[in-house]
Design an enzyme around this catalytic site. Sequence first.
Site, PDB file in Angstrom:
ATOM      1  N   PRO A   1      -1.359   8.257  -6.892  1.00 49.74           N
ATOM      2  CG  PRO A   1       0.789   8.758  -6.148  1.00 49.74           C
ATOM      3  CD  PRO A   1       0.010   8.438  -7.359  1.00 49.74           C
TER       4      PRO A   1
ATOM      5  CD  GLU B   1       9.365  11.888  -9.506  1.00 52.02           C
ATOM      6  OE1 GLU B   1       8.648  12.487  -8.691  1.00 52.02           O
ATOM      7  OE2 GLU B   1      10.116  10.937  -9.211  1.00 52.02           O
TER       8      GLU B   1
ATOM      9  NE  ARG C   1     -11.238 -11.641  -0.817  1.00 51.96           N
ATOM     10  CZ  ARG C   1     -12.203 -11.320   0.029  1.00 51.96           C
ATOM     11  NH1 ARG C   1     -12.831 -10.181  -0.098  1.00 51.96           N
ATOM     12  NH2 ARG C   1     -12.550 -12.143   0.995  1.00 51.96           N
TER      13      ARG C   1
ATOM     14  CG  ASP D   1     -14.271 -10.550   3.438  1.00 57.15           C
ATOM     15  OD1 ASP D   1     -13.797 -11.493   4.048  1.00 57.15           O
ATOM     16  OD2 ASP D   1     -14.271 -10.436   2.197  1.00 57.15           O
TER      17      ASP D   1
END
Length: 240
Positions: free
Chosen positions: A88, A115, A152, A167
């Site tokens: 993160p 963690e 993709r 897109d």
Amino acid sequence: MRIDIVTLLPALFDKVFEESVLGSAVRNGLVEIFLHNFREYGDGRHRTVDDTAFGGGPGMILKPAPLVNCLRDVRRLAAPGPVIGLTPQGLPLNQKLVKELASFDRLILVCGRYEGFDERIISEFDLELSIGDYVLTGGEIAAMTVVDAVSRMIPGTVGRQESVEQDSFYEGLLDHPQYTRPATWEGLEVPAILQEGNHAGIEEFRHCRSLLTTAVSRPDVFSAAELSDHDREALQSLLS
Ligand code: 6GU
């Protein structure tokens, strides 16, 4: 492209890489995926990979040795490629980064659990990536996201490359709305211009709708987009 994934939960990936567009890219050999469980490099009879944090605090931390030893073996399996830690704290993934990642012949993705990684593992990474400002229980779903988005971009994985080029985000704008048959459904009409054969008109309509959707729902993306004078005029006339 070869993608190696270092994870404690290789089984999580099976269905994702078997089914759908990603599955056919794997079967067609456009993407080769190898899963490596660093539990096999764990310490002792229990193959321990984590321990409590120095200085205290909740949760378990991934020990450096098992993961780094696994990673070193994985690196040697093929030609080099960037080692990407999924955390993160990483750089937020976006379509521009996806395109850059797709230019490599090999990626090594490292998924954490618990963690977090012992900080000394982080120096093994060429890049840390996050998939957004929220916390997942581990890097696996983020790794799947990276593999899906990158795959993709490889010519041949998505049926028609034009669909990739149209897109959301590809040109720095969100996608325009799409419609299919029936032309009228529950009293809702498909815009008339789309039902006529005027291709230039359709292009113009779609581009305007892209501009509008982006301005309204993602002002951050809109301010970063490079607009032409024509775009500005088109928006002016839509908003007046
Ligand atoms: Cl890459 N990992 C985890 N654990 N949580 C996340 C993430 C990654 N990206 C967003 N949240």
